[in-house]
Write an enzyme that holds these catalytic residues in place. Structure first.
Site, PDB file in Angstrom:
ATOM      1  N   PHE A 250     162.701  69.197 -22.016  1.00  0.00           N
ATOM      2  CA  PHE A 250     161.669  69.957 -22.742  1.00  0.00           C
ATOM      3  C   PHE A 250     162.245  70.969 -23.719  1.00  0.00           C
ATOM      4  O   PHE A 250     161.583  71.936 -24.082  1.00  0.00           O
ATOM      5  CB  PHE A 250     160.713  70.639 -21.756  1.00  0.00           C
ATOM      6  CG  PHE A 250     160.230  69.735 -20.655  1.00  0.00           C
ATOM      7  CD1 PHE A 250     159.714  68.483 -20.954  1.00  0.00           C
ATOM      8  CD2 PHE A 250     160.294  70.113 -19.330  1.00  0.00           C
ATOM      9  CE1 PHE A 250     159.280  67.630 -19.951  1.00  0.00           C
ATOM     10  CE2 PHE A 250     159.861  69.269 -18.322  1.00  0.00           C
ATOM     11  CZ  PHE A 250     159.349  68.030 -18.633  1.00  0.00           C
ATOM     12  N   GLY A 478     163.385  60.273 -19.640  1.00  0.00           N
ATOM     13  CA  GLY A 478     162.091  59.979 -19.036  1.00  0.00           C
ATOM     14  C   GLY A 478     161.096  59.460 -20.047  1.00  0.00           C
ATOM     15  O   GLY A 478     160.051  58.928 -19.684  1.00  0.00           O
ATOM     16  N   ALA A 519     162.037  63.634 -32.436  1.00  0.00           N
ATOM     17  CA  ALA A 519     162.728  62.930 -33.514  1.00  0.00           C
ATOM     18  C   ALA A 519     163.728  61.892 -33.020  1.00  0.00           C
ATOM     19  O   ALA A 519     164.450  61.309 -33.814  1.00  0.00           O
ATOM     20  CB  ALA A 519     163.458  63.943 -34.394  1.00  0.00           C
ATOM     21  N   PRO A 644     153.845  50.497 -27.523  1.00  0.00           N
ATOM     22  CA  PRO A 644     152.572  51.186 -27.256  1.00  0.00           C
ATOM     23  C   PRO A 644     152.429  51.682 -25.819  1.00  0.00           C
ATOM     24  O   PRO A 644     151.807  52.711 -25.585  1.00  0.00           O
ATOM     25  CB  PRO A 644     151.505  50.133 -27.574  1.00  0.00           C
ATOM     26  CG  PRO A 644     152.220  48.869 -27.835  1.00  0.00           C
ATOM     27  CD  PRO A 644     153.675  49.154 -28.046  1.00  0.00           C
ATOM     28  N   GLN A 650     153.699  58.926 -23.502  1.00  0.00           N
ATOM     29  CA  GLN A 650     154.072  60.184 -24.146  1.00  0.00           C
ATOM     30  C   GLN A 650     152.824  61.004 -24.475  1.00  0.00           C
ATOM     31  O   GLN A 650     152.797  62.219 -24.288  1.00  0.00           O
ATOM     32  CB  GLN A 650     154.861  59.917 -25.431  1.00  0.00           C
ATOM     33  CG  GLN A 650     156.270  59.432 -25.173  1.00  0.00           C
ATOM     34  CD  GLN A 650     157.128  60.532 -24.577  1.00  0.00           C
ATOM     35  OE1 GLN A 650     157.483  61.485 -25.248  1.00  0.00           O
ATOM     36  NE2 GLN A 650     157.437  60.426 -23.308  1.00  0.00           N
ATOM     37  N   LYS A 713     157.272  58.033 -36.895  1.00  0.00           N
ATOM     38  CA  LYS A 713     157.112  59.478 -36.719  1.00  0.00           C
ATOM     39  C   LYS A 713     157.330  59.768 -35.228  1.00  0.00           C
ATOM     40  O   LYS A 713     157.569  58.858 -34.451  1.00  0.00           O
ATOM     41  CB  LYS A 713     155.713  59.914 -37.132  1.00  0.00           C
ATOM     42  CG  LYS A 713     155.393  59.705 -38.619  1.00  0.00           C
ATOM     43  CD  LYS A 713     153.973  60.169 -38.922  1.00  0.00           C
ATOM     44  CE  LYS A 713     153.650  60.038 -40.404  1.00  0.00           C
ATOM     45  NZ  LYS A 713     152.233  60.437 -40.680  1.00  0.00           N
ATOM     46  N   VAL A 715     156.259  61.093 -31.315  1.00  0.00           N
ATOM     47  CA  VAL A 715     155.074  61.078 -30.466  1.00  0.00           C
ATOM     48  C   VAL A 715     155.188  62.013 -29.260  1.00  0.00           C
ATOM     49  O   VAL A 715     154.247  62.154 -28.498  1.00  0.00           O
ATOM     50  CB  VAL A 715     154.770  59.651 -29.957  1.00  0.00           C
ATOM     51  CG1 VAL A 715     154.477  58.724 -31.118  1.00  0.00           C
ATOM     52  CG2 VAL A 715     155.926  59.098 -29.119  1.00  0.00           C
ATOM     53  N   GLU A 717     155.648  65.412 -28.709  1.00  0.00           N
ATOM     54  CA  GLU A 717     155.106  66.757 -28.545  1.00  0.00           C
ATOM     55  C   GLU A 717     153.682  66.925 -29.055  1.00  0.00           C
ATOM     56  O   GLU A 717     152.988  67.870 -28.705  1.00  0.00           O
ATOM     57  CB  GLU A 717     156.045  67.766 -29.243  1.00  0.00           C
ATOM     58  CG  GLU A 717     157.338  67.883 -28.488  1.00  0.00           C
ATOM     59  CD  GLU A 717     158.494  68.407 -29.326  1.00  0.00           C
ATOM     60  OE1 GLU A 717     158.816  69.587 -29.198  1.00  0.00           O
ATOM     61  OE2 GLU A 717     159.093  67.628 -30.094  1.00  0.00           O
TER      62      GLU A 717
HETATM   63 MO1  MOS Z   1     162.104  69.767 -27.508  1.00  0.00          MO
HETATM   64  S1  MOS Z   1     161.495  71.657 -27.631  1.00  0.00           S
HETATM   65  O1  MOS Z   1     161.871  69.010 -28.877  1.00  0.00           O
HETATM   66  O2  MOS Z   1     162.800  69.144 -26.252  1.00  0.00           O
END
Ligand code: MOS
Length: 756
Positions: A250, A478, A519, A644, A650, A713, A715, A717
């Site tokens: 995280f 994960g 990313a 998907p 996510q 792109k 997914v 956060e």
């Molecule tokens: Mo994060 S705050 O992109 O693990």
């Protein structure tokens, strides 16, 4: 992007059979059968256990440690304190960039926050080390702790987040507010939150001369290598980090933390391998957190409900010794159209550990406040919250003035609203009850998260037996990186997944960039895509220049790579297997490399974000004030979807985090001791299964030609961002009580003016 390919006709969008498939996780069986080896599962021969002794005061000095008592304990081998800690090659308080954090590694006797390591006890067993640490019984010289947003002087932040400007102004906000027909002035507070990954930070470190082997969860292997190299004055290539699995991170495992460095120092001191694992309560201090915020909005809208001005001021906190500022204003710069937008920021220094990046850093805290304020504005203007958002839809990114590389947010609103049944929602709050008399509310939040890329590298190999190998140091935390990246890898080489060997998770492989900022798939994926393309291009060159190949002379028409064969584009009946091409050329294998990074020309020209819309239903007990989220539907557009099934997962995770943000999570500080009082998973509330309602995630189709060659792109956060506000708005719609302090709790509802 990728290394330039000599075969221009090899389509960069050569999607094979794997991208887009809802494959199950490649690591699933390893995990459910307990075979997945996490860092702390490693026990090299002769290993010792290290346990931290941490400070119980927030500010002051350690005046005494009973090292003699600890060392006399059976099994204790050594006690590491500032007096005997091995020297470092560099000051741990040196800082060269925003991704480098200062750390406490026993450099002196100063205490900067509660939970700071003050000594390390190294013993033959975990029990002996734990008991030894207790025997140290530190004494302190104590100064008053400052742990609240009002406890110290306010200063203007130099820059926020990873170095974006603290203040951004576009248009004349005061003029926009002056002409507004409707005004909202409101302040929202978000609490300190702690990352709380299931797997605590851990390290197993073993020195061999000046070479270092480490088992450690890491979201950024090359960064970790660089940081350790700098601190210990050794070459990065002498540091071998294994990180096959992370039990979550995280953001907190994106940068090296003090305790991990202490594990390495302990191994140096005793000359044996050392394992150091944080206890859950030790996670509340030295490994980062999300800072608390107090955010003030001043918003104006005209008679038709079009925004005339938004001012978003963010006050946040950092530590006394480092600079990280939660960039909550970022969402306001991109989400809604307004002729005048200003985001400003200031901060206070507190006696806490340094806050760092935590899951949608800035976007999560900023979004719950912005989406609440927009909802308040819609209500003030007497307009349905969805209609209000559509009236203020940003066709271009408002502050930068750039067009969006793609933006299917309208489709997200439409599909989410249809699926939820938003139409017919009463404008006024407190209008709906269920069959049991519970108050029912419906709320909406817009989700947004930037589409970024770090820099990553990969290597691909095709072998004479027709199998392929792809290597990149990617991080399986994960989220399913192994699976999604292997899908890209197989397609990049034009082979079936079962013909692919995918190697990942160690620092000895090409740097895959960072698993952060949502990313990773884009960064490592584009590197892999490039490596595969470069390999295929070499293979094609071999075949097309050889008059014994059916592909001879295909130069202008080009070839396709599919299922282990190169196929002429102008005549699909003419093809040749990779194995045959390599055999004839007398080559055992052929390899290529690729690089993933953002294209500065594209990021200069376009604003790049994923978007979404989240619809929430809550039910509130009118007597008890108990809040239950009963439905959550999110519709998200994030470019190309590699898998998907994993992407839904996510989104679910993000939405559950949003629910947590709205209703559960909060670190409670004791103002006297400066301690986190709920430093455990019993009292630091996160949603359990019973808190999570029926969740749906709709994958809205979106094609982005600019973000990168595969249109990916992020997914990871985005799900947090719309959800937290949607739930807050639903609570208001159910009860008529606007709670501006998060998480929303029973006492806010039953103790409020508009009591239930
Ligand atoms: Mo994060 S705050 O992109 O693990």
């Amino acid at each position: 992007m990728t290394e330039s390919s000599p075969i221009a006709t090899l389509s960069p969008r050569r999607h094979g059979a794997n991208i887009g498939q809802p494959l199950t996780r490649r690591d699933g069986i390893l995990k459910v059968t307990g075979q997945a080896r996490y860092a702390a599962d490693n026990h090299p021969p002769d290993m010792l256990h290290a346990v931290l002794a941490v400070s119980s005061i927030a500010r002051g000095r350690v005046t005494f440690l009973d090292v003699r008592a600890a060392k006399a304990h059976p099994g204790v081998v050594e006690v590491m304190t500032p007096a005997n800690r091995p020297k470092l090659a560099m000051d741990p308080d040196e800082k060269a960039n925003p991704f480098m954090f200062r750390m406490e590694v026993l450099q002196n006797d100063t205490v900067r926050y509660s939970g700071q390591p003050v000594a390390v006890v190294i013993a033959e067993t975990l029990e002996a080390a734990t008991e030894g640490a207790a025997l140290l019984a530190p004494r302190y010289e104590t100064e008053p702790a400052r742990v609240g947003l009002d406890d110290n002087d306010i200063f203007i932040t130099p820059a926020v987040g990873a170095g974006t400007p603290s203040e951004v102004r576009h248009g004349d906000v005061e003029a926009g507010l002056a002409v507004a027909e409707h005004r909202i002035d409101a302040t929202y507070e978000t609490p300190a939150q702690y990352h709380n990954a299931m797997e605590p930070h851990a390290i197993v470190a073993a020195w061999d001369g000046d070479s270092l082997s480490i088992d450690m969860p890491s979201q950024a292997l090359a960064w970790a290598q660089q940081r350790i190299a700098g601190l210990f004055g050794i070459a990065p290539e002498n540091i071998h980090i294994r990180s096959p699995f992370l039990g979550g991170g995280f953001g907190s495992k994106g940068v090296m933390s003090g305790p991990q460095i202490l594990g390495i120092l302990a191994a140096r001191l005793v000359g044996r391998p050392v394992k150091l694992v944080l206890r859950r309560d030790q996670m509340y201090g030295p490994v980062g957190h999300r800072a608390p915020t107090r955010q003030t909005f001043r918003i104006g809208a005209d008679r038709e409900g079009r925004l005339t001005a938004i001012h978003h001021h963010v006050r946040t906190a950092t530590s006394t010794f480092d600079d990280f500022f939660e960039p909550s204003g970022q969402v306001t710069r991109t989400l809604y159209a307004s002729p005048a937008i200003a985001t400003t920021a200031d901060a206070v220094r507190l006696d806490t550990g340094t806050p760092i990046f935590m899951r949608a850093p800035g976007e999560a805290s900023g979004s719950i406040a912005l989406e609440s304020a927009i909802d308040e504005m819609a209500h003030a203007a007497g307009i349905d919250p969805l209609e209000f958002r559509l009236r203020n839809y940003a066709e271009i990114e408002p502050v930068s003035g750039k067009p969006f590389s793609s933006k299917a947010l309208r489709e997200c609103y439409a599909q989410g609203a249809a699926r939820f049944g938003w139409h017919g929602r009463p404008l006024a709050p407190r209008q709906m009850r269920d069959e049991n008399g519970l108050l029912v509310g419906w709320g909406l939040g817009t989700a947004t998260f930037p589409a970024i890329m770090f820099e990553g590298h990969a290597r691909a190999v095709l072998r004479r037996d027709g199998t392929g190998l792809v290597e990149t140091g990617a991080h399986e935390m994960g989220q399913g990186a192994w699976t999604a990246l292997a899908q890209i890898a197989a397609d990049s080489l034009g082979i079936d997944l079962d013909q692919l060997e995918f190697r990942s998770g160690t620092s000895d492989l090409p740097d895959a960039g960072i698993a952060g900022g949502s990313a990773h798939t884009a960064t490592a994926g584009i590197a892999i895509h490039g490596a595969g393309a470069a390999t295929i291009a070499k293979l094609a060159e071999l075949a097309m220049n050889d008059n014994r190949s059916p592909l001879f002379g295909a130069g202008n028409a080009g070839v396709l790579a599919r299922r282990g064969r190169l196929i002429r584009c102008d005549d699909e009946s003419r093809s040749e297997s990779y194995a045959d091409i390599l055999a004839r050329a007398g080559l055992p294998e052929i390899e290529g490399s690729g690089r993933g990074a953002c294209d500065p020309a594209a990021t200069g020209a376009y604003a790049m974000h994923a978007h979404g819309a989240v619809f929430a239903e809550v039910k509130v007990d009118p007597e008890l004030g108990q809040i239950r989220t009963t439905r959550l539907i999110g519709a998200f557009a994030a470019g190309t979807i590699i898998n998907p099934r994993l992407v839904r997962s996510q989104y679910y995770g993000g939405m559950i985090w949003g629910l947590s943000f709205a209703l559960h999570e909060r670190a409670v500080m004791d103002p006297r001791s400066g301690r986190v009082m709920n430093a455990n998973l019993a009292e630091y509330h996160v949603p359990v299964n019973a808190d999570v309602p029926s969740i749906e995630a709709i994958l809205v189709e979106e094609f982005d030609p600019y973000v990168n060659e595969l249109g990916i792109k992020g997914v990871g956060e985005i799900g947090i961002t719309g959800t937290a506000g949607a739930i807050a708005n639903a609570v208001w719609h159910a009860t008529g009580v606007r709670v501006r302090r998060f998480p929303i709790a029973i006492e806010h509802l039953i103790g409020s003016e508009a009591a239930l």
